[in-house]
Design a protein around this motif. Structure first.
Motif, mmCIF file in Angstrom:
data_model
loop_
_atom_site.group_PDB
_atom_site.id
_atom_site.type_symbol
_atom_site.label_atom_id
_atom_site.label_comp_id
_atom_site.label_asym_id
_atom_site.label_seq_id
_atom_site.Cartn_x
_atom_site.Cartn_y
_atom_site.Cartn_z
ATOM 1 N N HIS A 102 0.870 -1.176 0.000
ATOM 2 C CA HIS A 102 0.000 0.000 0.000
ATOM 3 C C HIS A 102 0.912 1.233 0.000
ATOM 4 O O HIS A 102 1.655 1.452 0.958
ATOM 5 C CB HIS A 102 -0.910 0.014 1.229
ATOM 6 C CG HIS A 102 -1.751 -1.216 1.379
ATOM 7 N ND1 HIS A 102 -3.002 -1.338 0.818
ATOM 8 C CD2 HIS A 102 -1.509 -2.386 2.022
ATOM 9 C CE1 HIS A 102 -3.503 -2.524 1.109
ATOM 10 N NE2 HIS A 102 -2.617 -3.176 1.847
ATOM 11 N N VAL A 103 0.852 1.999 -1.083
ATOM 12 C CA VAL A 103 1.665 3.206 -1.211
ATOM 13 C C VAL A 103 0.794 4.408 -0.865
ATOM 14 O O VAL A 103 -0.278 4.610 -1.449
ATOM 15 C CB VAL A 103 2.235 3.350 -2.633
ATOM 16 C CG1 VAL A 103 3.079 4.617 -2.736
ATOM 17 C CG2 VAL A 103 3.071 2.125 -2.992
ATOM 18 N N LEU A 104 1.248 5.205 0.101
ATOM 19 C CA LEU A 104 0.491 6.342 0.610
ATOM 20 C C LEU A 104 1.350 7.592 0.463
ATOM 21 O O LEU A 104 2.555 7.547 0.715
ATOM 22 C CB LEU A 104 0.126 6.117 2.081
ATOM 23 C CG LEU A 104 -0.370 4.708 2.439
ATOM 24 C CD1 LEU A 104 -0.353 4.491 3.925
ATOM 25 C CD2 LEU A 104 -1.760 4.481 1.872
ATOM 26 N N ALA A 105 0.746 8.686 0.071
ATOM 27 C CA ALA A 105 1.521 9.902 -0.167
ATOM 28 C C ALA A 105 0.739 11.125 0.292
ATOM 29 O O ALA A 105 -0.496 11.184 0.174
ATOM 30 C CB ALA A 105 1.868 10.032 -1.649
ATOM 31 N N ILE A 106 1.464 12.085 0.834
ATOM 32 C CA ILE A 106 0.900 13.384 1.211
ATOM 33 C C ILE A 106 1.857 14.468 0.715
ATOM 34 O O ILE A 106 3.014 14.191 0.372
ATOM 35 C CB ILE A 106 0.713 13.507 2.738
ATOM 36 C CG1 ILE A 106 2.076 13.379 3.447
ATOM 37 C CG2 ILE A 106 -0.290 12.495 3.265
ATOM 38 C CD1 ILE A 106 2.029 13.709 4.917
ATOM 39 N N LYS A 107 1.400 15.691 0.679
ATOM 40 C CA LYS A 107 2.276 16.792 0.285
ATOM 41 C C LYS A 107 3.373 16.968 1.329
ATOM 42 O O LYS A 107 3.127 16.986 2.526
ATOM 43 C CB LYS A 107 1.467 18.081 0.144
ATOM 44 C CG LYS A 107 0.529 18.093 -1.052
ATOM 45 C CD LYS A 107 -0.167 19.423 -1.184
ATOM 46 C CE LYS A 107 -1.058 19.442 -2.419
ATOM 47 N NZ LYS A 107 -1.744 20.751 -2.580
ATOM 48 N N ARG A 108 4.596 17.092 0.854
ATOM 49 C CA ARG A 108 5.740 17.228 1.747
ATOM 50 C C ARG A 108 5.617 18.467 2.643
ATOM 51 O O ARG A 108 6.038 18.452 3.804
ATOM 52 C CB ARG A 108 7.023 17.296 0.896
ATOM 53 C CG ARG A 108 8.270 17.765 1.635
ATOM 54 C CD ARG A 108 8.677 16.822 2.756
ATOM 55 N NE ARG A 108 9.898 17.283 3.408
ATOM 56 C CZ ARG A 108 9.940 18.121 4.422
ATOM 57 N NH1 ARG A 108 8.820 18.643 4.903
ATOM 58 N NH2 ARG A 108 11.095 18.463 4.965
ATOM 59 N N CYS A 109 5.003 19.514 2.139
ATOM 60 C CA CYS A 109 4.923 20.755 2.902
ATOM 61 C C CYS A 109 4.044 20.621 4.143
ATOM 62 O O CYS A 109 4.137 21.447 5.059
ATOM 63 C CB CYS A 109 4.423 21.889 2.019
ATOM 64 S SG CYS A 109 2.805 21.583 1.256
ATOM 65 N N ARG A 110 3.206 19.590 4.231
ATOM 66 C CA ARG A 110 2.369 19.397 5.427
ATOM 67 C C ARG A 110 3.215 19.091 6.662
ATOM 68 O O ARG A 110 2.776 19.296 7.785
ATOM 69 C CB ARG A 110 1.367 18.264 5.190
ATOM 70 C CG ARG A 110 0.302 18.574 4.165
ATOM 71 C CD ARG A 110 -0.619 17.365 3.970
ATOM 72 N NE ARG A 110 -1.292 17.017 5.203
ATOM 73 C CZ ARG A 110 -2.486 17.476 5.581
ATOM 74 N NH1 ARG A 110 -3.116 18.342 4.816
ATOM 75 N NH2 ARG A 110 -3.027 17.090 6.710
ATOM 76 N N LEU A 111 4.441 18.598 6.459
ATOM 77 C CA LEU A 111 5.324 18.250 7.570
ATOM 78 C C LEU A 111 6.166 19.431 8.023
ATOM 79 O O LEU A 111 6.925 19.316 8.991
ATOM 80 C CB LEU A 111 6.257 17.105 7.155
ATOM 81 C CG LEU A 111 5.600 15.883 6.516
ATOM 82 C CD1 LEU A 111 6.659 14.860 6.169
ATOM 83 C CD2 LEU A 111 4.534 15.293 7.417
ATOM 84 N N ASN A 112 6.083 20.549 7.345
ATOM 85 C CA ASN A 112 6.991 21.666 7.586
ATOM 86 C C ASN A 112 6.725 22.344 8.930
ATOM 87 O O ASN A 112 5.577 22.629 9.282
ATOM 88 C CB ASN A 112 6.838 22.687 6.450
ATOM 89 C CG ASN A 112 7.891 23.769 6.512
ATOM 90 O OD1 ASN A 112 9.014 23.511 6.907
ATOM 91 N ND2 ASN A 112 7.515 24.976 6.140
ATOM 92 N N GLY A 113 7.789 22.599 9.692
ATOM 93 C CA GLY A 113 7.701 23.410 10.896
ATOM 94 C C GLY A 113 7.044 22.747 12.078
ATOM 95 O O GLY A 113 6.669 23.426 13.031
ATOM 96 N N GLU A 114 6.911 21.426 12.085
ATOM 97 C CA GLU A 114 6.294 20.726 13.206
ATOM 98 C C GLU A 114 7.382 20.108 14.087
ATOM 99 O O GLU A 114 8.286 19.424 13.586
ATOM 100 C CB GLU A 114 5.352 19.622 12.708
ATOM 101 C CG GLU A 114 4.114 20.130 11.986
ATOM 102 C CD GLU A 114 3.126 20.785 12.931
ATOM 103 O OE1 GLU A 114 3.028 20.340 14.091
ATOM 104 O OE2 GLU A 114 2.453 21.737 12.507
ATOM 105 N N LYS A 115 7.301 20.347 15.396
ATOM 106 C CA LYS A 115 8.248 19.713 16.312
ATOM 107 C C LYS A 115 7.980 18.222 16.423
ATOM 108 O O LYS A 115 8.903 17.413 16.494
ATOM 109 C CB LYS A 115 8.155 20.376 17.688
ATOM 110 C CG LYS A 115 8.601 21.825 17.716
ATOM 111 C CD LYS A 115 8.514 22.395 19.120
ATOM 112 C CE LYS A 115 8.994 23.848 19.143
ATOM 113 N NZ LYS A 115 8.918 24.427 20.504
ATOM 114 N N LYS A 116 6.706 17.866 16.455
ATOM 115 C CA LYS A 116 6.296 16.468 16.460
ATOM 116 C C LYS A 116 5.184 16.316 15.427
ATOM 117 O O LYS A 116 4.100 16.859 15.596
ATOM 118 C CB LYS A 116 5.789 16.034 17.837
ATOM 119 C CG LYS A 116 6.849 15.979 18.917
ATOM 120 C CD LYS A 116 6.256 15.465 20.216
ATOM 121 C CE LYS A 116 7.323 15.392 21.309
ATOM 122 N NZ LYS A 116 6.727 14.880 22.585
#
Length: 224
Positions: A102-116
């Motif tokens: 199962h290949v799952l993908a999200i926009k990389r920018c959603r991870l930006n600037g999050e400590k956790k």
């Protein structure tokens, strides 16, 4: 001397008991596991690197475990500008039982600037307990408004299992009968009584009883 020997024996017995308990718990957990998924992620559209595994249990729960002490995959594209919307962070789940992926993908920018970065895996099961679809979500959409991509210190994984169940069978209503002359729904005919339903059986039976002759009298020679 005796006290040292007693302490040694006590330590040995304690170690043995703990080993038996740990082995029992491990076997119990293994017996309850229906499938295990290896979790990989793709950093720069290159090959996938394993970052953990998800164990699916019989009680409709799942557990995520990182393959390292710290689940801190270094995102190699950190510092790049958010230039295109087609820049994705991909995760791949591979079943150890069937090999299904199962290949799952999200926009990389959603991870930006999050400590956790909180991520959620939703595993959809059939009624028999096999996983047929996986949904994935992580980060926040508002992070895409920031100008550059930042590294992710830590991923915090949450796993959910949703089993498909058979829903209730719908009770279909009878189609209405429409009168072609009026265009209105036909009213149901009134229920007939017993005599109205079975008169054609009763009339012949009544006539047979009424018109049937008396039994003939026996004839004999009278002597006077």
């Amino acid at each position: 001397m005796h006290s040292v020997r007693a302490i040694t024996i006590l330590v040995f017995l304690s170690t043995l008991v703990f080993s038996v308990i740990a082995t029992g718990l491990t076997e119990q957990t293994t017996a309850l596991t229906t499938d295990t998924f290896d979790v990989f992620h793709n950093l720069e559209s290159k090959e996938f690197v394993q970052r953990g595994e998800i164990r699916v249990l019989q009680n409709e729960t799942a557990l995520y475990q990182s393959i390292s002490a710290k689940d801190t995959p270094a995102l190699l594209d950190a510092g790049k500008q958010v230039l295109s919307a087609d820049h994705y962070y991909s995760v791949l789940l591979r079943s150890q039982n069937s090999g299904a992926q199962h290949v799952l993908a999200i926009k990389r920018c959603r991870l930006n600037g999050e400590k956790k970065v909180e991520e959620t895996f939703v595993l959809h099961e059939t009624e028999g307990g096999s996983v047929f679809r996986v949904d994935y979500d992580a980060g926040k959409g508002s992070n895409c408004l920031k100008g550059s991509l930042a590294d992710v210190p830590k991923f915090v994984a949450k796993t959910l299992v949703k089993r498909r169940v058979q829903g209730p069978t719908p009770q279909l209503a009878v189609a209405a009968s429409i009168d072609a002359s009026t265009g209105k729904e036909k009213q149901p005919e009134p229920q007939k009584g017993f005599l109205a339903k079975y008169w054609y059986y009763l009339v012949p039976l009544a006539l047979l009883l009424l018109l049937g002759g008396e039994e003939p009298q026996p004839e004999g020679n009278a002597r006077r």
